[in-house]
Design a protein around this motif. Structure first.
Motif, mmCIF file in Angstrom:
data_model
loop_
_atom_site.group_PDB
_atom_site.id
_atom_site.type_symbol
_atom_site.label_atom_id
_atom_site.label_comp_id
_atom_site.label_asym_id
_atom_site.label_seq_id
_atom_site.Cartn_x
_atom_site.Cartn_y
_atom_site.Cartn_z
ATOM 1 N N PHE A 313 -33.121 36.522 -26.248
ATOM 2 C CA PHE A 313 -33.783 35.287 -26.652
ATOM 3 C C PHE A 313 -33.434 34.207 -25.636
ATOM 4 N N THR A 314 -34.451 33.575 -25.069
ATOM 5 C CA THR A 314 -34.230 32.524 -24.091
ATOM 6 C C THR A 314 -34.160 31.180 -24.793
ATOM 7 N N GLY A 315 -32.993 30.577 -24.778
ATOM 8 C CA GLY A 315 -32.856 29.208 -25.249
ATOM 9 C C GLY A 315 -32.947 28.273 -24.068
ATOM 10 N N GLY A 316 -33.058 27.003 -24.356
ATOM 11 C CA GLY A 316 -33.146 26.041 -23.280
ATOM 12 C C GLY A 316 -34.143 24.956 -23.608
ATOM 13 N N SER A 317 -34.655 24.313 -22.596
ATOM 14 C CA SER A 317 -35.515 23.150 -22.809
ATOM 15 C C SER A 317 -36.740 23.163 -21.923
ATOM 16 N N ASP A 318 -37.780 22.485 -22.427
ATOM 17 C CA ASP A 318 -38.968 22.151 -21.655
ATOM 18 C C ASP A 318 -39.055 20.634 -21.579
ATOM 19 N N LEU A 319 -39.814 20.138 -20.624
ATOM 20 C CA LEU A 319 -40.106 18.719 -20.519
ATOM 21 C C LEU A 319 -41.556 18.486 -20.915
ATOM 22 N N VAL A 320 -41.796 17.470 -21.718
ATOM 23 C CA VAL A 320 -43.152 17.137 -22.146
ATOM 24 C C VAL A 320 -43.439 15.674 -21.843
ATOM 25 N N VAL A 321 -44.728 15.359 -21.761
ATOM 26 C CA VAL A 321 -45.178 13.983 -21.556
ATOM 27 C C VAL A 321 -46.045 13.598 -22.743
ATOM 28 N N PRO A 322 -45.698 12.552 -23.485
ATOM 29 C CA PRO A 322 -46.550 12.114 -24.592
ATOM 30 C C PRO A 322 -47.948 11.741 -24.101
ATOM 31 N N ALA A 323 -48.952 12.050 -24.888
ATOM 32 C CA ALA A 323 -50.323 11.698 -24.514
ATOM 33 C C ALA A 323 -50.494 10.193 -24.387
ATOM 34 N N VAL A 324 -49.669 9.427 -25.117
ATOM 35 C CA VAL A 324 -49.783 7.971 -25.062
ATOM 36 C C VAL A 324 -48.878 7.346 -24.007
ATOM 37 N N ALA A 325 -48.165 8.168 -23.242
ATOM 38 C CA ALA A 325 -47.257 7.620 -22.227
ATOM 39 C C ALA A 325 -48.029 6.746 -21.242
ATOM 40 N N ALA A 326 -47.427 5.635 -20.860
ATOM 41 C CA ALA A 326 -48.139 4.643 -20.050
ATOM 42 C C ALA A 326 -48.285 5.038 -18.589
ATOM 43 N N HIS A 327 -47.430 5.949 -18.104
ATOM 44 C CA HIS A 327 -47.397 6.218 -16.660
ATOM 45 C C HIS A 327 -47.520 7.724 -16.413
ATOM 46 N N GLN A 328 -48.703 8.221 -16.583
ATOM 47 C CA GLN A 328 -48.943 9.664 -16.523
ATOM 48 C C GLN A 328 -48.674 10.255 -15.140
ATOM 49 N N GLN A 329 -49.171 9.618 -14.081
ATOM 50 C CA GLN A 329 -48.992 10.189 -12.754
ATOM 51 C C GLN A 329 -47.530 10.129 -12.312
ATOM 52 N N GLU A 330 -46.850 9.023 -12.632
ATOM 53 C CA GLU A 330 -45.432 8.921 -12.300
ATOM 54 C C GLU A 330 -44.613 9.941 -13.092
ATOM 55 N N ALA A 331 -45.017 10.187 -14.333
ATOM 56 C CA ALA A 331 -44.347 11.207 -15.143
ATOM 57 C C ALA A 331 -44.519 12.583 -14.517
ATOM 58 N N PHE A 332 -45.712 12.864 -14.013
ATOM 59 C CA PHE A 332 -45.944 14.147 -13.353
ATOM 60 C C PHE A 332 -45.066 14.275 -12.106
ATOM 61 N N THR A 333 -44.935 13.195 -11.359
ATOM 62 C CA THR A 333 -44.074 13.211 -10.175
ATOM 63 C C THR A 333 -42.632 13.532 -10.566
ATOM 64 N N PHE A 334 -42.172 12.936 -11.644
ATOM 65 C CA PHE A 334 -40.826 13.208 -12.143
ATOM 66 C C PHE A 334 -40.682 14.690 -12.501
ATOM 67 N N LEU A 335 -41.653 15.232 -13.243
ATOM 68 C CA LEU A 335 -41.605 16.650 -13.614
ATOM 69 C C LEU A 335 -41.538 17.537 -12.379
ATOM 70 N N LYS A 336 -42.365 17.223 -11.410
ATOM 71 C CA LYS A 336 -42.440 18.061 -10.207
ATOM 72 C C LYS A 336 -41.113 18.070 -9.455
ATOM 73 N N GLU A 337 -40.437 16.919 -9.424
ATOM 74 C CA GLU A 337 -39.152 16.843 -8.732
ATOM 75 C C GLU A 337 -38.048 17.568 -9.504
ATOM 76 N N LEU A 338 -37.860 17.223 -10.799
ATOM 77 C CA LEU A 338 -36.732 17.769 -11.558
ATOM 78 C C LEU A 338 -36.877 19.265 -11.805
ATOM 79 N N THR A 339 -38.108 19.765 -11.881
ATOM 80 C CA THR A 339 -38.309 21.201 -12.118
ATOM 81 C C THR A 339 -38.619 21.967 -10.834
ATOM 82 N N GLY A 340 -38.552 21.273 -9.694
ATOM 83 C CA GLY A 340 -38.798 21.930 -8.413
ATOM 84 C C GLY A 340 -37.561 22.625 -7.878
ATOM 85 N N ASP A 341 -37.735 23.391 -6.831
ATOM 86 C CA ASP A 341 -36.676 24.249 -6.304
ATOM 87 C C ASP A 341 -35.382 23.500 -5.979
#
Length: 430
Positions: A313-341
């Motif tokens: 069983f794999t435990g752990g975490s995912d990152l999500v962005v609320p649909a109402v979040a004010a800064h969608q593109q910046e949030a995507f940039t954050f995801l790409k960095e923190l989950t990148g190699d």
């Protein structure tokens, strides 16, 4: 040795019933919206919620500095959240007009939040995030009804923690234990005199789940919109028989789980050769019994054949962005960095986690516990991906079924009863 405590797996064991939220948007993120997130000087303030023990203070400081150096237009504000009560807090945030931009959630919680439209859909951007090599046990529960809402963040899973001195006295080389039958043979040899071959509680249902997946079964299956419990399948019955054989090679209680009593404490008190736990359990053992410091090591849970590690069983975490979040593109940039190699490698070494993709398993080669986890994570799974699964865990007929079998009741009869409870719960509208 450097190991995280069992607390790092809040997501692994967390199963509270939560009000849910579900699919929306395409996540294309056409840029940030105006609002309270705009800082002086034109920088965008990005609000992020990460969970307790997800990152150390040192890693958080390093990441924030590195991210802002590469993206000077973004001011990252990370707030550390507690696991207790987080479900209600996230649900309220998703329903508000003032949600954070990025939230860490337990991997098996994504479906509950996605159900009613509260999360940004990243299906069209999985390729940009390196999703072709994500760990299955993080990626699958991060999806809901075929859409990807959760972005894999980090993983952790169970391994075998063993006493090197007891193995040596019994003439057993742990590196040669690659299959279940080799594991049984070694454990039988260890289960002699005053030594328990293994301490395995009777209700360790996550461990049983791995054996079921190894046999080709599942806890529940969906067909035509209806769920059916899977404990009475031939595959699951074979898995339970293997669990019974293994559990008999020690004195683990048949009517309780890993926490009652804490199995790491049991190992610290007695001549117990093995337990099945996350690597942080070794730190607990050594803390409770300093004489065992330096006498503990790890190997992946063995599979049916030497070619494939045992399913976990794999435990752990995912990152999500609320649909109402004010800064969608910046949030995507954050995801790409923190989950990148680059940052995944640093996070894995700093926190003894398994990185979010199979291609990075080598990043933890210097950490014995994390390296053993990474081997198992390649064959990682998650519980059935439905918002109603939390209700199953609340009743937990799997535990009752296991105790019934281990105390001599008919496996087929008890499995059928438990499977009916699972099906009724999953098919309930409540």
């Amino acid at each position: 040795m450097k190991h995280r405590s069992l607390a790092l797996l809040g997501a692994l064991l967390l199963s509270s019933a939560l009000t849910a939220c579900s699919p929306s948007g395409d996540g294309s993120g056409g840029g940030s919206r105006d609002g309270s997130g705009d800082a002086a000087g034109g920088r965008t303030v990005l609000d992020v919620w990460l969970m307790r023990d997800s990152v150390s203070a040192a890693f958080q400081q390093e990441f924030e500095a590195g991210f802002e150096e590469d993206h000077p237009e973004i001011d990252v504000k990370i707030q550390i959240q507690e696991w207790e009560g987080i479900g209600e807090k996230v649900t309220a945030a998703l329903a508000s007009n003032d949600a954070p931009d990025v939230i860490e959630v337990g991997n098996t919680q994504v479906a509950q939040y996605a159900q009613s439209g509260g999360l940004t859909d990243f299906t069209g951007r999985v390729g940009e995030l390196g999703g072709d090599s994500w760990l299955t046990g993080l990626a699958e529960p991060g999806a809901y009804e075929g859409r990807q809402y959760g972005i894999p963040y980090y993983a952790a899973n169970r391994v075998v923690i063993y006493r090197t001195d007891l193995f040596r006295q019994a003439g057993i080389d742990a590196d040669t234990i690659r299959t279940r039958e080799q594991w049984i043979a070694a454990t039988e040899k260890l289960d002699q005199g005053g030594t328990q071959g293994i301490y395995l509680p009777g209700q360790s249902w996550y461990t049983l789940s791995g054996f079921i997946w190894d046999e080709g079964g599942d806890l529940a299956v969906e067909s035509g919109g209806e769920w059916k419990g899977g404990l009475d399948s031939p595959a699951a019955l074979r898995a339970m028989e293997f669990y019974r054989r293994l559990q008999a090679l020690g004195k683990g209680p048949k009517d309780s789980d890993e926490a009652q009593p804490p199995q790491a404490e049991a190992m610290a008190k007695g001549q117990i050769a093995q337990i099945i736990a996350t690597p942080g359990g070794a730190s607990v053992v050594a803390e409770k019994n300093p004489d065992l410091k330096g006498k503990l090591d790890f190997f992946p849970i063995p599979g049916k054949s030497a070619a494939t590690p045992g399913a976990v069983f794999t435990g752990g975490s995912d990152l999500v962005v609320p649909a109402v979040a004010a800064h969608q593109q910046e949030a995507f940039t954050f995801l790409k960095e923190l989950t990148g190699d680059a940052w995944q490698k640093k996070l894995a070494l700093a926190m003894s986690y398994v990185p979010n993709r199979t291609t990075l398993a080598g990043a933890v080669a210097s950490d014995p516990g994390a390296a053993a986890m990474a081997v198992g994570a390649a064959n990682g799974h998650a519980t059935p991906n439905t918002p109603q699964w939390a209700a199953v865990e609340a009743k937990n007929p799997i535990k009752d079924y296991m105790t019934a079998v281990l105390t001599g009741r008919d496996p087929r009869t008890e499995a059928a009863k438990a499977s009916r409870v699972i099906a009724d719960t999953l098919n309930s509208d409540s």
